[in-house]
Motif scaffolding. Structure first.
Motif, PDB file in Angstrom:
ATOM      1  N   UNK A 149       0.839  -1.206   0.000  1.00  0.00           N
ATOM      2  CA  UNK A 149       0.000   0.000   0.000  1.00  0.00           C
ATOM      3  C   UNK A 149       0.869   1.250   0.000  1.00  0.00           C
ATOM      4  N   UNK A 150       1.958   1.224   0.746  1.00  0.00           N
ATOM      5  CA  UNK A 150       2.868   2.369   0.777  1.00  0.00           C
ATOM      6  C   UNK A 150       3.550   2.582  -0.555  1.00  0.00           C
ATOM      7  N   UNK A 151       3.952   1.492  -1.200  1.00  0.00           N
ATOM      8  CA  UNK A 151       4.585   1.615  -2.519  1.00  0.00           C
ATOM      9  C   UNK A 151       3.611   2.237  -3.519  1.00  0.00           C
ATOM     10  N   UNK A 152       2.356   1.793  -3.463  1.00  0.00           N
ATOM     11  CA  UNK A 152       1.351   2.338  -4.380  1.00  0.00           C
ATOM     12  C   UNK A 152       1.140   3.834  -4.137  1.00  0.00           C
ATOM     13  N   UNK A 153       1.124   4.231  -2.851  1.00  0.00           N
ATOM     14  CA  UNK A 153       0.939   5.646  -2.524  1.00  0.00           C
ATOM     15  C   UNK A 153       2.105   6.476  -3.047  1.00  0.00           C
ATOM     16  N   UNK A 154       3.307   5.945  -2.929  1.00  0.00           N
ATOM     17  CA  UNK A 154       4.467   6.690  -3.412  1.00  0.00           C
ATOM     18  C   UNK A 154       4.428   6.819  -4.930  1.00  0.00           C
ATOM     19  N   UNK A 155       3.974   5.808  -5.603  1.00  0.00           N
ATOM     20  CA  UNK A 155       3.865   5.859  -7.064  1.00  0.00           C
ATOM     21  C   UNK A 155       2.833   6.906  -7.486  1.00  0.00           C
ATOM     22  N   UNK A 156       1.761   7.016  -6.717  1.00  0.00           N
ATOM     23  CA  UNK A 156       0.746   8.036  -7.014  1.00  0.00           C
ATOM     24  C   UNK A 156       1.364   9.429  -6.892  1.00  0.00           C
ATOM     25  N   UNK A 157       2.143   9.631  -5.850  1.00  0.00           N
ATOM     26  CA  UNK A 157       2.766  10.938  -5.639  1.00  0.00           C
ATOM     27  C   UNK A 157       3.752  11.265  -6.763  1.00  0.00           C
ATOM     28  N   UNK A 158       4.591  10.296  -7.151  1.00  0.00           N
ATOM     29  CA  UNK A 158       5.550  10.544  -8.229  1.00  0.00           C
ATOM     30  C   UNK A 158       4.824  10.847  -9.530  1.00  0.00           C
ATOM     31  N   UNK A 159       3.744  10.118  -9.798  1.00  0.00           N
ATOM     32  CA  UNK A 159       2.971  10.386 -11.016  1.00  0.00           C
ATOM     33  C   UNK A 159       2.393  11.790 -11.009  1.00  0.00           C
ATOM     34  N   UNK A 160       2.076  12.305  -9.844  1.00  0.00           N
ATOM     35  CA  UNK A 160       1.534  13.665  -9.743  1.00  0.00           C
ATOM     36  C   UNK A 160       2.554  14.732 -10.142  1.00  0.00           C
ATOM     37  N   UNK A 161       3.841  14.359 -10.209  1.00  0.00           N
ATOM     38  CA  UNK A 161       4.854  15.321 -10.652  1.00  0.00           C
ATOM     39  C   UNK A 161       4.619  15.746 -12.095  1.00  0.00           C
ATOM     40  N   UNK A 162       3.889  14.923 -12.850  1.00  0.00           N
ATOM     41  CA  UNK A 162       3.615  15.269 -14.250  1.00  0.00           C
ATOM     42  C   UNK A 162       2.739  16.496 -14.369  1.00  0.00           C
ATOM     43  N   UNK A 163       1.999  16.824 -13.320  1.00  0.00           N
ATOM     44  CA  UNK A 163       1.098  17.986 -13.357  1.00  0.00           C
ATOM     45  C   UNK A 163       1.820  19.213 -12.804  1.00  0.00           C
ATOM     46  N   UNK A 164       2.032  20.242 -13.630  1.00  0.00           N
ATOM     47  CA  UNK A 164       2.689  21.456 -13.114  1.00  0.00           C
ATOM     48  C   UNK A 164       1.937  22.061 -11.936  1.00  0.00           C
ATOM     49  N   UNK A 165       0.611  21.916 -11.918  1.00  0.00           N
ATOM     50  CA  UNK A 165      -0.180  22.501 -10.833  1.00  0.00           C
ATOM     51  C   UNK A 165       0.075  21.777  -9.506  1.00  0.00           C
ATOM     52  N   UNK A 166       0.347  20.489  -9.567  1.00  0.00           N
ATOM     53  CA  UNK A 166       0.530  19.712  -8.345  1.00  0.00           C
ATOM     54  C   UNK A 166       2.002  19.509  -7.983  1.00  0.00           C
ATOM     55  N   UNK A 167       2.902  19.911  -8.860  1.00  0.00           N
ATOM     56  CA  UNK A 167       4.310  19.542  -8.699  1.00  0.00           C
ATOM     57  C   UNK A 167       4.927  20.101  -7.416  1.00  0.00           C
ATOM     58  N   UNK A 168       4.698  21.377  -7.143  1.00  0.00           N
ATOM     59  CA  UNK A 168       5.374  22.008  -6.003  1.00  0.00           C
ATOM     60  C   UNK A 168       5.014  21.320  -4.693  1.00  0.00           C
ATOM     61  N   UNK A 169       3.703  21.083  -4.454  1.00  0.00           N
ATOM     62  CA  UNK A 169       3.326  20.457  -3.178  1.00  0.00           C
ATOM     63  C   UNK A 169       3.747  18.988  -3.122  1.00  0.00           C
ATOM     64  N   UNK A 170       3.790  18.346  -4.291  1.00  0.00           N
ATOM     65  CA  UNK A 170       4.216  16.955  -4.322  1.00  0.00           C
ATOM     66  C   UNK A 170       5.707  16.832  -4.023  1.00  0.00           C
ATOM     67  N   UNK A 171       6.484  17.776  -4.520  1.00  0.00           N
ATOM     68  CA  UNK A 171       7.921  17.791  -4.234  1.00  0.00           C
ATOM     69  C   UNK A 171       8.156  17.884  -2.729  1.00  0.00           C
ATOM     70  N   UNK A 172       7.409  18.755  -2.055  1.00  0.00           N
ATOM     71  CA  UNK A 172       7.562  18.888  -0.602  1.00  0.00           C
ATOM     72  C   UNK A 172       7.320  17.545   0.087  1.00  0.00           C
ATOM     73  N   UNK A 173       6.293  16.833  -0.354  1.00  0.00           N
ATOM     74  CA  UNK A 173       5.972  15.544   0.255  1.00  0.00           C
ATOM     75  C   UNK A 173       7.057  14.511  -0.029  1.00  0.00           C
ATOM     76  N   UNK A 174       7.529  14.456  -1.257  1.00  0.00           N
ATOM     77  CA  UNK A 174       8.542  13.466  -1.614  1.00  0.00           C
ATOM     78  C   UNK A 174       9.878  13.747  -0.946  1.00  0.00           C
ATOM     79  N   UNK A 175      10.198  15.014  -0.740  1.00  0.00           N
ATOM     80  CA  UNK A 175      11.416  15.341   0.021  1.00  0.00           C
ATOM     81  C   UNK A 175      11.305  14.808   1.435  1.00  0.00           C
ATOM     82  N   UNK A 176      10.115  14.933   2.007  1.00  0.00           N
ATOM     83  CA  UNK A 176       9.907  14.425   3.354  1.00  0.00           C
ATOM     84  C   UNK A 176      10.029  12.898   3.382  1.00  0.00           C
ATOM     85  N   UNK A 177       9.579  12.250   2.333  1.00  0.00           N
ATOM     86  CA  UNK A 177       9.675  10.786   2.271  1.00  0.00           C
ATOM     87  C   UNK A 177      11.116  10.321   2.164  1.00  0.00           C
TER      88      UNK A 177
END
Length: 858
Positions: A286-314
């Protein structure tokens, strides 16, 4: 003798600092003077007197303050005295404070609750629990806060008493109760806190949600998931944050549904919560799937900044998903993925990053930087390959990325030697620097050539430094001659580096040319020649050339240039020959003021027991610089030869300095006593501080100088290791000190005791939840199998460059600094005429050095 790299004062290497004023330290007569105005008819004067007493030794001030709380007619004066007694931990005040709790004056009752929390103990705890039912909300709030303090010091029973206050009819009481239960970290509070999720006040709901997240009990997860559908976004945000802290894998689906709802701030909090959960070791598929969802969200310029913050924390937990994206198995953004992998610094990314170099989707310097960050030896080959690129910017990026991978990998040596001739100056400079780090002797001939005139000054400096690093590992043919030539013929900005490199080489072939140069040189940097000569003598056996060199140094110790004189005296200390001790004793007694303190310090470095009488006299000097260095020197001598010293008499002198001396002498007197106590067998330690010396030492736990208190903690540790109960009490008191560094010192000693004593266990438990991370780390250290028998050995030498060597202003010399070594002891001293501080004996490990003006922050 081992060597230590030069350490520069943190943030202060080129700064001018203000000398610290000497403190007026406490003795019985001073406290009596401070108390004189307690009989004044003017309440303001009485209040000022209480303030003075509050800064005095609590043991001496308590009798005067007790009279105030029992008899003074002015409520503000009584309350100030009560707080001073609380801050000093005076148990004598407990009965009076218990009476105050029942006082109709609720302001006084609230003060009593605060003071009882500061003092603690069974009687105070029982009284505070009773006052939780007081009719006044202010008293209840203070009682809750006070019980929280007591709980943090190791009394878990307060939790049961606090929980009913969650139902209090006043929001301020509920708010304080939630905060204290959160800090106490007791999971018995979880279910009662979950009940507050339905509170009518939003602030109480949010605080309860936050507290449950920090308590770490997953039984609250179902209730938190339900809150994700709450109509209030602040509540949903708090719930998401709590779920993230709890690593609640069962909340992943619910959080994923929230990724595209609400405000940008809410979406960012949801993304961060998902990253926290996915990074949990137990998150599984389940955690791997959640991380994949977050990385896929990097494709969206609108979601990229907040997703980067989350992935840095991960952090590293995000690496597999980021690698999957770069490998084409997942959507995302390649440039952002490379930057995140750079932050993650994980070797699992090496293959994907190497492949990305070939694809060319991401700027090559970014990929090279990320490859270097992996610290993976497999990344070395592609980075070395990039050094052949025709683009200078890419070669420089590859060179900068190389440093974390070098280690002692010889594969890089030949390539780096080749790039000593690169067209780009920055590449050449880094190549020289790295060859020094590798200690690659094969590079020495080219590095020697680069020290010569005609090369850029920065490159010459890098080559000189590299020769010094290589010389630590063994003799370099022609290296000493080249460095002496730099001192003789090159511009002055190169001289300090050349002298330092020679001090690392310690090549006997340099002695004769350095003697000649020291005699003939009249340049402004002559002191660097003398420093190189002295350092070259370090660790050498007797020979005729060494004898000549030492005679030259003794002559130069009387040079008109104080920089040269200081360098010469330091050189005698490095030579470590007791035949020079009579000369140094004479300088200590009769030399100019700056040379007296340097000579006193040098006697300590030589471990000259014959100099103890001279140094004892110097400790009585009104010059704090001389008295402090003399006290430190005596401590150095006694630590090496405790049987040759009259320790009780010296203890009297050290304690007098500690309590009545100026800045450096008070700190160094305490440090010297601590070193002496650790140097003798455990069974002999108590006799050194027998009689009135014991109370004088105990008083240092309340000294105004936090640096004195740090050194006192080390002294108490020596006595506590011998089973001294009073010393354990003092350490427990210091573990509650206002300075985090004092708390660290006390907690370190308590952990070293490996004791099952309830007081020790309570202090360590409180430190484990301290607000300061360094205190928590100290408390979590594994205790030794048995109490330590000695301090860390002082087997290295160091020069601290604390003042810009190019500065001409004499006012920046003789400035006050303090150095805390890896053994925990603080040495207070002053920079010499060169702006340096030197020691031939430091413990292995990092040292912290700061200007004296920074003590109040320490």
């Amino acid at each position: 003798m081992r060597w230590q790299r030069v350490v520069v004062a943190l943030g202060l290497a080129l700064g001018v600092t203000t000398p610290t004023r000497a403190h007026a330290f406490d003795w019985a007569g001073k406290v009596e003077v401070d108390a004189a105005d307690l009989d004044s008819d003017d309440p303001k004067k009485r209040l000022d007197a209480v303030a003075q007493l509050g800064a005095d030794d609590p043991a001496l001030a308590a009798p005067y303050l007790m009279k105030v709380i029992d008899k003074d007619a002015d409520a503000s004066v009584r309350e100030a005295a009560a707080r001073a007694l609380g801050a000093g931990g005076s148990e004598a005040a407990v009965p009076s404070m218990i009476q105050w709790l029942n006082n109709p004056d609720k302001k006084e009752a609230a003060t009593a609750a605060e003071v009882l929390g500061d003092i603690g103990g069974d009687a105070a705890t029982s009284a505070l629990i009773r006052s939780l039912g007081d009719s006044d909300a202010g008293v209840r709030v203070n009682a809750v806060r006070a019980l929280g303090k007591i709980g943090l010091r190791g009394n878990p029973n307060v939790v049961i008493a606090l929980i009913p206050r969650l139902e209090d009819d006043k929001p301020e009481v509920k708010r304080e109760t939630i905060d204290q239960l959160e800090q106490l970290g007791d999971r018995r509070a979880v279910i009662p806190l979950v009940a507050r999720f339905g509170d009518t006040q939003q602030e109480i709901r949010n605080r309860a949600i936050r507290a449950v997240g920090r308590l770490g009990d997953t039984s609250a997860v179902p209730a938190l998931i339900r809150l994700l559908d709450d109509s209030n976004e602040d509540v949903r945000s708090a719930a998401a944050g709590a779920l993230g802290q709890l690593g609640a894998t069962e909340a992943i689906d619910a959080l994923t549904e929230q990724l595209n709802s609400g405000s940008d701030l809410f979406r960012e909090k949801v993304a961060i919560a998902l990253a926290q959960i996915a990074a949990s070791p137990t998150s599984g598929k389940a955690g791997e799937d959640a991380m994949r969802i977050l990385v896929a969200n990097l494709a969206s310029p609108q979601q990229r900044a907040r997703t980067v913050s989350a992935l840095k924390l991960a952090g590293r937990a995000a690496v597999p998903a980021l690698v999957a994206h770069l490998s084409g198995r997942l959507a995302g953004d390649p440039t952002t993925a490379v930057q995140l992998l750079d932050d993650a610094a994980d070797a699992r990314a090496t293959a994907a990053l190497t492949a990305e170099l070939e694809r060319g989707r991401v700027a090559t310097p970014l990929v090279l930087k990320a490859l270097g960050a992996t610290h993976d030896p497999a990344a070395l080959v592609p980075l070395l390959g990039a050094l052949s690129n025709k683009d200078a910017a890419i070669r420089l990026a590859a060179m900068e990325a190389l440093e974390p991978l070098l280690g002692d990998d010889a594969r890089a040596g030949d390539v780096l030697i080749e790039h000593l001739g690169d067209d780009d100056l920055e590449v050449r400079v880094l190549a020289a620097q790295y060859l020094g780090e590798l200690a690659d002797a094969a590079a020495a001939p080219k590095l020697i050539a680069l020290t010569q005139a005609g090369n850029p000054e920065r490159l010459r400096l890098a080559a000189i430094d590299a020769l010094g690093e290589i010389g630590v590992k063994g003799k370099i043919a022609g290296g000493a001659a080249a460095l002496v030539a730099v001192l003789r013929d090159s511009p002055t900005p190169l001289h300090r580096a050349a002298a330092t490199a020679l001090s690392y080489l310690q090549d006997p072939d340099a002695i004769e040319p350095l003697i000649s140069l020291a005699r003939a040189d009249r340049s402004p940097t002559r002191d660097e020649v003398v420093r190189a000569l002295g350092a070259t003598l370090r660790g050498k056996d007797a020979s005729s050339s060494l004898g000549t060199a030492r005679r030259v140094l003794r002559d130069l110790a009387d040079d008109a240039n104080p920089r040269v004189a200081d360098a010469a005296i330091c050189g005698l200390a490095a030579a470590n020959n007791l035949d020079d001790a009579p000369f140094l004793r004479e300088v200590t007694e009769q030399g100019a003021s700056d040379r007296r303190r340097s000579a006193a310090w040098a006697l300590g470095e030589l471990h000259d027991t014959g100099g103890l009488a001279v140094l004892a006299t110097a400790m009585g000097s009104t010059d704090d610089r001389l008295a402090g260095d003399a006290a430190w020197a005596v401590g150095e001598i006694v630590a090496a030869s405790p049987a040759d010293a009259k320790l009780p008499a010296l203890a009297d002198t050290w304690l007098h300095l500690a309590r009545h001396g100026a800045w450096a002498s008070s700190i160094d007197g305490t440090a010297a006593l601590a070193r002496a106590l650790w140097a003798v067998p455990r069974e002999a330690r108590g006799a050194i501080v027998a009689g009135t010396r014991r109370s004088d030492l105990a008083a240092l736990a309340f000294h105004r100088s936090r640096l004195v208190r740090i050194d006192a903690a080390v002294a108490f540790g020596a006595l506590a290791a011998a089973g001294d109960d009073d010393a354990i009490k003092s350490l427990v008191a210091l573990a509650r000190d206002g300075s985090p560094h004092v708390r660290v010192a006390a907690v370190h000693q308590l952990v070293q005791l490996a004791s099952k004593d309830d007081r020790v266990a309570g202090a360590i438990h409180a430190a484990q939840v301290d607000s300061d991370a360094s205190v928590r780390d100290a408390a979590k250290a594994a205790p030794p199998a048995q109490p330590a028998a000695a301090l860390l050995p002082r087997t290295e030498w160091a020069t601290f460059y604390v003042v810009d060597p190019s500065a001409d202003d004499a006012a920046v010399r003789q400035e006050a600094y303090f150095i805390q070594g890896a053994d925990g002891l603080v040495w207070a001293t002053y920079s010499d005429a060169r702006g340096d501080i030197t020691s031939e004996h430091v413990p292995h490990g990092d040292s912290t050095i700061l200007a004296a003006s920074r003590e109040s922050e320490y």
